[in-house]
Design a protein around this motif. Structure first.
Motif, short mmCIF file in Angstrom:
data_model
loop_
_atom_site.label_atom_id
_atom_site.label_comp_id
_atom_site.label_asym_id
_atom_site.label_seq_id
_atom_site.Cartn_x
_atom_site.Cartn_y
_atom_site.Cartn_z
N GLN A 14 43.29 46.25 44.20
CA GLN A 14 42.89 47.55 43.69
C GLN A 14 43.06 47.58 42.18
N GLU A 15 42.23 48.37 41.55
CA GLU A 15 42.34 48.57 40.10
C GLU A 15 43.76 49.00 39.76
N GLY A 16 44.30 48.43 38.68
CA GLY A 16 45.65 48.77 38.27
C GLY A 16 46.70 47.79 38.75
N GLU A 17 46.38 47.07 39.81
CA GLU A 17 47.33 46.07 40.32
C GLU A 17 47.26 44.80 39.47
N ASN A 18 48.27 43.97 39.65
CA ASN A 18 48.27 42.67 38.98
C ASN A 18 47.64 41.62 39.88
N ALA A 19 47.01 40.63 39.25
CA ALA A 19 46.41 39.52 40.00
C ALA A 19 47.01 38.22 39.51
N THR A 77 47.33 41.43 34.28
CA THR A 77 48.06 42.68 34.54
C THR A 77 47.13 43.88 34.44
N ALA A 78 47.49 44.92 35.15
CA ALA A 78 46.73 46.19 35.12
C ALA A 78 45.24 45.92 35.24
N SER A 79 44.85 45.30 36.32
CA SER A 79 43.47 44.83 36.47
C SER A 79 42.47 45.99 36.44
N ARG A 80 41.26 45.64 36.05
CA ARG A 80 40.17 46.61 35.96
C ARG A 80 38.99 46.08 36.77
N ALA A 81 38.09 46.96 37.14
CA ALA A 81 36.91 46.54 37.90
C ALA A 81 36.13 45.46 37.13
N ALA A 82 36.15 45.55 35.81
CA ALA A 82 35.43 44.57 34.99
C ALA A 82 36.04 43.19 35.04
N ASP A 83 37.24 43.06 35.59
CA ASP A 83 37.87 41.75 35.73
C ASP A 83 37.30 40.99 36.93
N LYS A 94 42.89 13.05 27.93
CA LYS A 94 42.14 12.11 27.10
C LYS A 94 40.68 12.58 26.97
N ASN A 95 39.75 11.82 27.44
CA ASN A 95 38.34 12.18 27.29
C ASN A 95 37.74 12.73 28.58
N ASP A 96 38.54 13.44 29.33
CA ASP A 96 38.06 13.95 30.61
C ASP A 96 38.49 15.40 30.78
N MET A 97 37.63 16.19 31.29
CA MET A 97 37.93 17.59 31.57
C MET A 97 37.43 17.89 32.97
N ARG A 98 38.33 18.38 33.82
CA ARG A 98 37.97 18.64 35.22
C ARG A 98 38.32 20.06 35.61
N PHE A 99 37.38 20.67 36.30
CA PHE A 99 37.54 22.05 36.74
C PHE A 99 37.95 22.10 38.20
N GLY A 100 38.68 23.13 38.53
CA GLY A 100 38.98 23.40 39.93
C GLY A 100 37.83 24.15 40.57
N ALA A 101 37.99 24.47 41.83
CA ALA A 101 36.93 25.14 42.59
C ALA A 101 36.87 26.63 42.30
N GLY A 102 37.91 27.16 41.69
CA GLY A 102 37.88 28.56 41.27
C GLY A 102 38.50 29.52 42.27
N THR A 103 38.93 30.65 41.74
CA THR A 103 39.40 31.78 42.55
C THR A 103 38.45 32.93 42.32
N ARG A 104 37.94 33.49 43.40
CA ARG A 104 37.03 34.64 43.30
C ARG A 104 37.88 35.91 43.35
N LEU A 105 37.95 36.63 42.25
CA LEU A 105 38.74 37.86 42.17
C LEU A 105 37.82 39.07 42.28
N THR A 106 38.17 39.96 43.17
CA THR A 106 37.46 41.23 43.29
C THR A 106 38.45 42.35 43.03
N VAL A 107 38.12 43.19 42.07
CA VAL A 107 38.97 44.33 41.75
C VAL A 107 38.22 45.59 42.16
N LYS A 108 38.79 46.30 43.11
CA LYS A 108 38.13 47.50 43.64
C LYS A 108 38.53 48.72 42.84
N PRO A 109 37.54 49.53 42.46
CA PRO A 109 37.85 50.73 41.66
C PRO A 109 38.53 51.80 42.51
#
Lengths: 109, 117
Positions: A14-19, A77-83, A94-109
């Motif tokens: 929910q909006e206002g909570e921490n993630a 902190t204090a999450s917003r819907a825009a987050d 060194k010369n390598d950069m690797r990304f993780g699969a990601g976390t999908r965050l949904t902040v409900k107003p």
């Protein structure tokens, strides 16, 4: 191939909570970065934390790095819907950069 | 708006074909990076150019190649396309005097969505 693994895969609050999102990795790194991606759009750089740093802040964002546990966390902190977005950690070695699969965050107003 | 531009936004082509994706970095940025984002592989670093020279290579297939021109814009060439090449291709740039990917904050373009049919 990915190195970082984000946890959880999805988070709904929910909006206002921490993630909190976590990233674990396997090999030594020079630095670790967090990015945000709104659906189908380009990534936006949030924070870069170097291997000799333990914590960094930027506005409502707090990133920690524990190289002994090979893990990092991103706290919004204090999450917003825009987050609402996907958040990726990227490990840099060194010369390598690797990304993780990601976390999908949904902040409900 | 990051200041990085990519063209085209969308591209639909057939298997076996060749396409060229174009990227213009932010004004003053010397490094250009290419990434592929697909459902199967996630986000992968492909290649980095710094001031016209190849600086670092990631998971770039031999069928793919890139170059950076004197005006610093970059092109990613994808040939003998396969269905699995369908993905979002991002370009990013950074000022970076040197160093590989991740040494400096990167600014991402909006991406080119490639669909191979």
């Amino acid at each position: 191939s990915q190195q970082g693994e984000e946890d959880p895969q999805a988070l709904s609050i929910q909006e206002g909570e921490n993630a909190t999102m976590n990233c674990s990795y396997k090999t030594s790194i020079n630095n670790l970065q967090w990015y945000r991606q709104n659906s189908g759009r380009g990534l936006v750089h949030l924070i870069l934390i170097r291997s000799n740093e333990r914590e960094k802040h930027s506005g409502r964002l707090r990133v920690t790095l524990d190289t002994s546990k090979k893990s990092s966390s991103l706290l919004i902190t204090a999450s917003r819907a825009a987050d609402t977005a996907s958040y990726f950690c990227a490990t840099v070695a060194k010369n390598d950069m690797r990304f993780g699969a990601g976390t999908r965050l949904t902040v409900k107003p | 708006d990051s200041g990085v531009t990519q063209t085209p936004k969308h591209l639909i082509t057939a298997t076996g074909q060749r396409v060229t994706l174009r990227c213009s970095p932010r004004s003053g940025d010397l490094s250009v990076y290419w990434y592929q984002q697909s459902l199967d592989q996630g986000l992968q670093f492909l290649i980095q150019y710094y001031n016209g020279e190849e600086r670092a290579k990631g998971n770039i297939l031999e069928r793919f190649s890139a170059q950076q021109f004197p005006d610093l814009h970059s092109e990613l060439n994808l040939s003998s396309l396969e269905l699995g090449d369908s993905a979002l291709y991002f370009c990013a740039s950074s000022f970076g005097l040197a160093g590989g990917p991740g040494s400096y904050e990167q600014y991402f373009g909006p991406g080119t969505r490639l669909t191979v049919t």
